[in-house]
Scaffold this motif. Structure first.
Motif, short mmCIF file in Angstrom:
data_model
loop_
_atom_site.label_atom_id
_atom_site.label_comp_id
_atom_site.label_asym_id
_atom_site.label_seq_id
_atom_site.Cartn_x
_atom_site.Cartn_y
_atom_site.Cartn_z
N MET A 166 0.48 -1.04 0.04
CA MET A 166 -0.42 -0.25 -0.06
C MET A 166 0.67 1.18 0.29
SD MET A 166 -3.53 -0.53 2.18
CE MET A 166 -4.28 1.16 2.28
N GLY A 167 2.26 1.16 1.11
CA GLY A 167 2.74 2.39 0.74
C GLY A 167 3.89 2.56 -0.45
N SER A 168 3.45 1.51 -1.58
CA SER A 168 4.21 2.18 -2.67
C SER A 168 3.07 2.76 -3.66
CB SER A 168 4.67 0.89 -3.47
OG SER A 168 5.77 -0.10 -2.99
N ILE A 169 1.96 2.20 -3.51
CA ILE A 169 0.76 2.87 -3.93
C ILE A 169 0.63 4.29 -3.37
CG2 ILE A 169 -1.12 2.59 -4.80
CD1 ILE A 169 -1.13 0.33 -4.59
N TYR A 170 0.81 4.71 -2.52
CA TYR A 170 0.44 5.76 -1.00
C TYR A 170 1.29 7.29 -2.01
CZ TYR A 170 -1.12 9.18 2.04
OH TYR A 170 -1.35 9.74 3.05
N ILE A 171 2.70 6.48 -1.93
CA ILE A 171 3.88 7.05 -2.24
C ILE A 171 4.15 7.69 -3.57
CG2 ILE A 171 6.33 7.37 -1.55
CD1 ILE A 171 5.88 6.07 0.91
N CYS A 172 3.77 6.40 -4.46
CA CYS A 172 3.76 6.39 -5.90
C CYS A 172 3.18 6.57 -6.97
CB CYS A 172 5.53 5.50 -5.96
SG CYS A 172 7.38 5.59 -4.99
N GLY A 173 1.95 6.53 -6.28
CA GLY A 173 1.15 6.40 -7.38
C GLY A 173 0.41 7.73 -7.55
N SER A 174 -0.17 7.45 -8.94
CA SER A 174 -1.34 8.70 -9.42
C SER A 174 -2.16 8.27 -8.51
CB SER A 174 -1.70 8.07 -10.37
OG SER A 174 -2.25 7.02 -11.03
N GLY A 175 -3.24 9.59 -8.69
CA GLY A 175 -4.50 10.02 -7.85
C GLY A 175 -5.60 8.66 -7.81
N GLU A 176 -5.19 8.25 -9.51
CA GLU A 176 -5.91 7.09 -9.99
C GLU A 176 -6.03 6.57 -9.41
OE1 GLU A 176 -4.64 9.97 -12.56
OE2 GLU A 176 -6.45 10.54 -13.24
N GLN A 177 -4.58 5.25 -9.78
CA GLN A 177 -3.81 4.43 -8.86
C GLN A 177 -4.09 4.58 -7.05
OE1 GLN A 177 0.58 5.21 -10.25
NE2 GLN A 177 0.09 3.72 -11.65
N LYS A 178 -4.36 5.69 -6.51
CA LYS A 178 -4.56 5.10 -5.52
C LYS A 178 -5.97 4.60 -5.02
CE LYS A 178 -0.71 8.86 -4.23
NZ LYS A 178 -0.44 10.10 -3.32
N ALA A 179 -6.57 5.78 -5.97
CA ALA A 179 -8.48 5.96 -5.73
C ALA A 179 -9.46 4.43 -6.13
CB ALA A 179 -9.06 6.54 -6.83
N LYS A 180 -8.14 3.78 -7.36
CA LYS A 180 -8.52 2.35 -7.54
C LYS A 180 -8.50 1.02 -6.31
CE LYS A 180 -7.69 -1.05 -11.28
NZ LYS A 180 -7.68 -1.42 -12.55
N TRP A 181 -6.68 1.30 -6.11
CA TRP A 181 -6.32 0.37 -5.41
C TRP A 181 -6.15 0.11 -3.57
CZ3 TRP A 181 -5.64 -3.81 -7.94
CH2 TRP A 181 -5.58 -3.56 -9.64
N LEU A 182 -5.87 1.59 -3.30
CA LEU A 182 -5.88 1.88 -1.90
C LEU A 182 -7.22 1.53 -0.43
CD1 LEU A 182 -3.42 4.47 -1.07
CD2 LEU A 182 -3.06 2.27 -1.17
N PRO A 183 -8.90 1.61 -1.42
CA PRO A 183 -9.46 1.40 -0.49
C PRO A 183 -9.77 -0.03 -0.33
CG PRO A 183 -10.41 3.29 -2.32
CD PRO A 183 -8.63 3.22 -2.82
N GLN A 184 -9.32 -0.56 -1.85
CA GLN A 184 -9.63 -2.24 -2.00
C GLN A 184 -8.06 -2.43 -0.36
OE1 GLN A 184 -10.84 -4.50 -5.78
NE2 GLN A 184 -10.58 -1.90 -6.43
N MET A 185 -7.12 -2.18 -0.84
CA MET A 185 -6.55 -3.02 0.15
C MET A 185 -6.71 -2.97 1.51
SD MET A 185 -3.69 -2.24 -2.58
CE MET A 185 -2.23 -3.59 -1.58
N GLN A 186 -7.06 -2.02 1.40
CA GLN A 186 -7.60 -1.35 3.25
C GLN A 186 -8.61 -2.55 3.89
OE1 GLN A 186 -9.98 0.18 5.15
NE2 GLN A 186 -8.85 0.19 7.15
N LYS A 187 -8.92 -2.58 3.20
CA LYS A 187 -9.67 -3.68 3.37
C LYS A 187 -10.55 -5.60 3.40
CE LYS A 187 -14.07 -0.37 2.42
NZ LYS A 187 -14.98 -0.10 1.28
N PHE A 188 -8.38 -5.46 2.69
CA PHE A 188 -8.48 -6.88 2.67
C PHE A 188 -9.02 -7.35 1.26
CE2 PHE A 188 -6.03 -5.53 6.88
CZ PHE A 188 -5.40 -6.45 6.55
N GLU A 189 -10.46 -6.70 0.61
CA GLU A 189 -10.23 -6.96 -0.37
C GLU A 189 -8.88 -7.52 -1.61
OE1 GLU A 189 -12.51 -4.28 -1.42
OE2 GLU A 189 -14.92 -4.29 -0.27
N LYS A 190 -8.34 -6.34 -1.30
CA LYS A 190 -6.78 -6.82 -2.19
C LYS A 190 -5.77 -6.98 -1.27
CE LYS A 190 -9.65 -6.61 -6.43
NZ LYS A 190 -9.45 -8.31 -7.07
N ILE A 191 -5.26 -9.01 -2.18
CA ILE A 191 -4.05 -8.83 -0.98
C ILE A 191 -2.58 -8.41 -2.10
CG2 ILE A 191 -2.31 -10.10 0.27
CD1 ILE A 191 -5.51 -10.04 1.74
N GLY A 192 -1.92 -7.28 -1.37
CA GLY A 192 -1.08 -6.56 -1.80
C GLY A 192 1.03 -7.67 -1.52
N ALA A 193 1.58 -7.80 -2.56
CA ALA A 193 3.02 -7.22 -2.20
C ALA A 193 4.27 -6.38 -2.41
CB ALA A 193 3.19 -9.46 -2.85
#
Length: 452
Positions: A166-193
């Motif tokens: 999540m930190g890679s997306i939060y720090i290095c991602g665009s607004g669109e990328q953050k909006a797409k992935w971070l809410p799902q990852m925050q809820k563990f609906e998507k698991i990251g590596a």
């Protein structure tokens, strides 16, 4: 006469403390008439003292509460922060501790815990927006410590999800990328590596990545391998770092698990962090869409921003591992009896325990200050690096002494310390070895870079 009667009364009262069933056995070893004569010559204070000693021997000794926060650093937390710490502790004690040894032994992941991690609502703990709690970095550390206090593997799982991925997306991602992935990852609906380390490239990742990327009309083509990637076997999205063949700079990508050319193989035979499902990733002409190239990840300096943020969490994780080992060892030594007494009552054991607590207290004060620097925007690479070096070194000392005081039982999983001993070795090595982190600090204090 009254004094004589009072003395007789005291002797009679004292005699009630004696087990007369054992009197015959005692008479074989002791001159009872002489002993009674000595009783008769005792004054009132001596008789009272002897009576208290005999009566007290039948009472269970009240022991102090096990407290590994010896300097009471938790008092610096707000009531809300203390509630979060206690909530995580309850979760780990009630939900995780009863099952963790079995999963560790069988090298498996307890997927049934993922919904329960979601209920904690602490993923992406320091980020603003996207459903994240937006708490201080101090609480990110406290949470990492509390999870690792019971199991370092699950602390690693949480750290990869909430920090590296999540930190890679939060720090290095665009607004669109953050909006797409971070809410799902925050809820563990998507698991990251997080894929940085390679089979032949660990410490030299800054300039030596062999995984490559190349821009084409259809997107980016990735080729290479990544090794030791936590969560990789079941992650939905993987952050992959690769060297651009055109400008030789490191770029970051969001690679979805079903992308053609992506495959992963579970790494088996580990002696540490066995619950973490580490994978060997192979990228073969893996085509990543332009929209999945991290917008602001264009050099290793951008990668380093993520690593700096999460390295502080690894130091806290080491503290948690040390706390768990110390608490287990202290509890054991107070219950284990040898030569008729708890082994915690012997000087050599107390020496080990005090040394463990001293190291632990130093570690805790260091990481508290580290998080204060992070929360005030003063954190530098060398601050995180020296904490990672010191805390992981001292954790190795603590777990070693914990195993020492537990004797042979220290190598049995049922006593937990064996797991802490093994897991401390992995914490010691990942997110920068002692040598690499020492060179970061050395460069800061001397002005000379000793890197090759």
């Amino acid at each position: 006469m009254p004094n004589f009667l009072k003395k007789i009364s005291n002797i009679i009262q004292l005699s009630r403390s004696i087990d007369f069933a054992k009197l015959d056995a005692i008479s074989q070893k002791v001159d009872l008439p002489k002993m009674m004569e000595q009783f008769a010559n005792m004054d009132e204070a001596q008789l009272n003292g002897l009576s208290k000693m005999l009566n007290g021997s039948h009472k269970k000794k009240e022991l102090p509460t096990i407290n590994s926060d010896f300097y009471e650093l938790h008092l610096r937390l707000t009531p809300e922060q203390k509630e979060i710490q206690q909530r995580v502790r309850n979760f780990m004690e009630n939900e995780v501790k009863p099952i963790v040894n079995n999963y560790w032994l069988h090298d498996e992941f307890p997927f049934e815990l993922i919904p329960k991690f979601r209920e904690l609502n602490l993923c992406g703990i320091t980020y603003e927006g996207y459903g994240c709690p937006n708490l201080p970095f101090l609480m990110e550390g406290v949470v990492a410590m509390e999870i690792a206090r019971v199991d370092a593997s699950l602390a690693t799982f949480f750290g990869v999800q909430s920090g590296l991925a999540m930190g890679s997306i939060y720090i290095c991602g665009s607004g669109e990328q953050k909006a797409k992935w971070l809410p799902q990852m925050q809820k563990f609906e998507k698991i990251g590596a997080f894929g940085l380390t390679e089979p032949d490239v660990g410490s030299g990742a800054a300039g030596g990545l062999t995984t490559t990327c190349k821009k084409t009309e259809n997107g980016w083509i990735l080729n290479g391998q990544k090794k030791w990637i936590g969560n990789a076997t079941f992650a939905d999205v993987l952050i992959i770092w690769a060297r651009d063949l055109d400008d030789n700079q490191v770029k970051g990508f969001i690679v979805e698990k079903d992308t053609p050319g992506f495959s992963v193989e579970k790494i088996k035979g580990k002696m540490a962090l066995r619950i973490v499902q580490n994978g060997l990733i192979t990228l073969t002409d893996c085509l990543v869409k332009d929209e999945n190239k991290l917008a602001n990840a264009n050099s290793f300096k951008d990668t380093a921003k993520v690593l700096q943020m999460t390295r502080a969490g690894v130091a806290w994780m080491a503290v948690g591992c040390g706390r768990g080992a110390y608490e287990s060892a202290l509890d054991y030594t107070r219950k284990r009896k040898q030569f008729g007494k708890p082994i915690a009552s012997y000087q050599l054991i107390q020496g080990h325990l005090v040394e463990m607590l001293s190291n632990l207290t130093a570690m805790q004060t260091m990481v508290f200050r580290l998080s204060e620097l992070q929360d005030t925007g003063l954190l530098k690479d060398e601050h995180a690096s020296i904490a990672k070096v010191f805390c992981t070194l001292r954790t190795r000392d603590i777990v070693s002494q914990a195993r020492e005081v537990m004797g042979g039982n220290g190598i049995l999983l049922e006593y937990d310390v064996a797991r802490f001993v093994a897991d401390a070795e992995a914490i010691y090595s990942y997110e920068g070895t002692k040598e690499i982190n020492s060179l970061i600090v050395g460069r800061a204090i001397t002005g000379f870079s000793a890197f090759v």
